[in-house]
Design an enzyme around this catalytic site. Structure first.
Site, mmCIF file in Angstrom:
data_model
loop_
_atom_site.group_PDB
_atom_site.id
_atom_site.type_symbol
_atom_site.label_atom_id
_atom_site.label_comp_id
_atom_site.label_asym_id
_atom_site.label_seq_id
_atom_site.Cartn_x
_atom_site.Cartn_y
_atom_site.Cartn_z
ATOM 1 C CD GLU A 262 -1.475 0.027 3.464
ATOM 2 O OE1 GLU A 262 -2.216 -0.509 4.295
ATOM 3 O OE2 GLU A 262 -1.108 1.273 4.128
ATOM 4 C CG HIS A 294 -4.053 2.052 5.983
ATOM 5 N ND1 HIS A 294 -3.493 1.457 6.570
ATOM 6 C CD2 HIS A 294 -4.579 1.958 7.354
ATOM 7 C CE1 HIS A 294 -2.686 1.284 6.998
ATOM 8 N NE2 HIS A 294 -3.724 1.716 8.470
HETATM 9 P P1 NAI Z 1 -3.403 -5.069 20.429
HETATM 10 O O1 NAI Z 1 -2.105 -4.263 20.813
HETATM 11 O O2 NAI Z 1 -4.676 -3.144 21.854
HETATM 12 O O3 NAI Z 1 -3.845 -5.817 20.185
HETATM 13 C C1 NAI Z 1 -3.548 -6.957 19.381
HETATM 14 C C2 NAI Z 1 -3.525 -7.891 19.800
HETATM 15 O O4 NAI Z 1 -3.162 -9.279 18.633
HETATM 16 C C3 NAI Z 1 -2.928 -8.494 21.468
HETATM 17 O O5 NAI Z 1 -3.923 -9.154 21.911
HETATM 18 C C4 NAI Z 1 -2.146 -9.990 21.333
HETATM 19 O O6 NAI Z 1 -1.666 -10.841 21.896
HETATM 20 C C5 NAI Z 1 -3.368 -10.144 19.573
HETATM 21 N N1 NAI Z 1 -2.182 -11.250 18.828
HETATM 22 C C6 NAI Z 1 -0.250 -10.444 19.163
HETATM 23 N N2 NAI Z 1 -0.256 -11.765 18.032
HETATM 24 C C7 NAI Z 1 -1.049 -12.552 17.828
HETATM 25 C C8 NAI Z 1 -0.660 -13.778 16.964
HETATM 26 N N3 NAI Z 1 -0.163 -14.405 16.224
HETATM 27 N N4 NAI Z 1 -2.228 -14.671 16.588
HETATM 28 C C9 NAI Z 1 -3.483 -13.844 17.095
HETATM 29 N N5 NAI Z 1 -3.564 -13.287 17.805
HETATM 30 C C10 NAI Z 1 -1.958 -12.065 18.514
HETATM 31 O O7 NAI Z 1 -3.892 -3.232 19.340
HETATM 32 P P2 NAI Z 1 -5.374 -3.224 18.248
HETATM 33 O O8 NAI Z 1 -5.058 -1.915 19.143
HETATM 34 O O9 NAI Z 1 -6.545 -3.810 18.894
HETATM 35 O O10 NAI Z 1 -4.303 -3.306 16.717
HETATM 36 C C11 NAI Z 1 -4.763 -4.140 15.960
HETATM 37 C C12 NAI Z 1 -3.788 -3.764 15.009
HETATM 38 O O11 NAI Z 1 -5.239 -2.814 14.309
HETATM 39 C C13 NAI Z 1 -2.164 -3.046 15.337
HETATM 40 O O12 NAI Z 1 -1.712 -3.448 15.786
HETATM 41 C C14 NAI Z 1 -2.413 -2.441 13.410
HETATM 42 O O13 NAI Z 1 -1.669 -3.038 12.335
HETATM 43 C C15 NAI Z 1 -3.542 -2.217 13.281
HETATM 44 N N6 NAI Z 1 -4.620 -1.056 13.047
HETATM 45 C C16 NAI Z 1 -4.750 -0.693 12.017
HETATM 46 C C17 NAI Z 1 -5.973 0.712 12.060
HETATM 47 C C18 NAI Z 1 -6.363 0.922 10.394
HETATM 48 O O14 NAI Z 1 -6.449 2.523 9.886
HETATM 49 N N7 NAI Z 1 -7.220 0.118 9.462
HETATM 50 C C19 NAI Z 1 -5.936 0.935 12.403
HETATM 51 C C20 NAI Z 1 -5.198 1.000 14.423
HETATM 52 C C21 NAI Z 1 -4.536 -0.265 13.785
#
Ligand code: NAI
Length: 328
Positions: A262, A294
């Site tokens: 992207e 995005h």
């Molecule tokens: P967070 O850190 O609160 O949650 C991520 C979760 O994924 C954690 O509970 C972690 O244990 C889990 N995790 C890690 N490795 C894993 C695996 N191999 N299998 C399953 N679960 C696993 O993060 P949050 O705030 O929920 O954001 C998640 C993702 O969303 C971010 O890392 C980012 O990439 C994406 N994001 C996308 C946005 C968009 O505009 N589309 C905006 C903000 C975030």
């Protein structure tokens, strides 16, 4: 007295300038660059104390070394994910980094729902038809979300907000997350999630373990006619494997707010350009693929929170206070 610092703001969009400028404290000078931070643009930071970066700015070892050479001491990420940052290198160089860990998990969770409902009820097609006075319903047959099994990979802030929404629809919600034990939904193994889910939503971060998690082998375990939704990071899915599965009618619906390549495409109007990315162009040809550029984070509430937290992070750096949102 608080000293004044200069911050180079990369990948600046018009909406960034509109959101950040009015709230900028007098002791911070923001200079906006529309360019993304990369090996080619790192020299722009000469004379600055800090950079402010977004998802497609490249903070690899080479760029960080160049920032260090220019005397830069702080990186303010105005996003949650930090897969674009070489954390070990930043630590080694003594460059401090802070991010915006949670600006509005609901913004992304609600966008995920918008993608699901658009695909399930074909409202994108209905909108165009009705615009042309075409009220034919053939081809618009949808399906209920009620009682469908929704599999959530990653039950952090966004995943949890999403689960609450899907519980409200009367779905059976299951999740896989090695780091979480939650009452919100049923914890299952990854293979069980693949086998049972009608809809799979990705809410885990991009790491070595999740890179191309949704590959040929994962897809082969999924139900026929599954819907896959990725609002997390593009490289969590192997796009070519998804294209093959769409051609085989294995994946019946694919919704993407993120795409592995992207950085070459998103956040710019390219409507009069020839797009060179044949994989992306192939995705666009499918009637059952929905792509947004995005924009999951892009709500008034989330942007206001990004602005406030970024300035708080900068203030903590300026005042030499512990960084509440440090990435290390
Ligand atoms: P967070 O850190 O609160 O949650 C991520 C979760 O994924 C954690 O509970 C972690 O244990 C889990 N995790 C890690 N490795 C894993 C695996 N191999 N299998 C399953 N679960 C696993 O993060 P949050 O705030 O929920 O954001 C998640 C993702 O969303 C971010 O890392 C980012 O990439 C994406 N994001 C996308 C946005 C968009 O505009 N589309 C905006 C903000 C975030």
């Amino acid at each position: 007295m608080t000293s004044k610092i200069k911050v180079a703001f990369f990948s600046a969009q018009k909406y960034d300038i509109q959101a950040f400028k009015p709230h900028c404290p007098s002791h911070i000078e923001l200079v906006f660059f529309s360019e993304a931070l990369s090996e080619h643009t790192a020299s722009l930071v000469a004379g600055f104390d800090a950079v402010c970066c977004f998802v497609n700015d490249n903070l690899n070892a080479q760029v960080l070394t160049s920032l260090k050479q220019h005397g830069l001491r702080f990186i303010a990420l105005r996003c949650a994910g930090f897969n674009n940052l070489d954390v070990a290198k930043a630590n080694e160089l003594g460059i401090q980094v802070a991010r915006v860990p949670a600006y509005s998990p609901e913004a992304v969770a609600e966008h995920c729902l918008a993608l699901i409902l658009t695909l399930s009820r074909k409202t994108h097609k209905a909108y165009n038809r009705v615009k042309e006075n075409n009220f034919d319903l053939n081809g618009l047959l949808g399906f209920n979300l009620h009682q469908k099994t929704v599999g959530v990979i990653g039950l952090g802030k966004i995943g949890s907000a999403f689960v609450k929404i899907m519980n409200g629809f009367g779905c059976r919600v299951i999740y896989h997350d090695p780091g979480v034990n939650s009452e919100l939904a049923e914890h299952v193994s990854l293979s069980e999630l693949y086998q049972s889910s009608d809809i799979i939503a990705l809410h885990c971060p991009l790491t070595e373990a999740t890179h191309h998690l949704i590959n040929e082998s994962a897809i082969s375990q999924m139900k026929d006619s599954v819907m896959v939704v990725n609002t997390s990071r593009g490289a969590i899915i192997d796009t070519q494997a998804c294209i093959n599965a769409l051609k085989q009618r294995k994946i019946a619906y694919l919704a993407l707010d993120v795409y592995e390549q992207e950085s070459e495409l998103f956040f710019k109007d390219r409507s009069s350009q020839i797009i060179e990315d044949d994989v992306f162009q192939r995705l666009l040809t499918f009637p059952n693929v929905l792509i947004t550029g995005h924009q999951g984070f892009f709500t008034e509430e989330a942007v206001a929170e990004i602005v406030a937290t970024t300035f708080t992070n900068l203030a903590q750096f300026i005042n030499n206070e512990p960084l509440k949102n440090q990435v290390s």
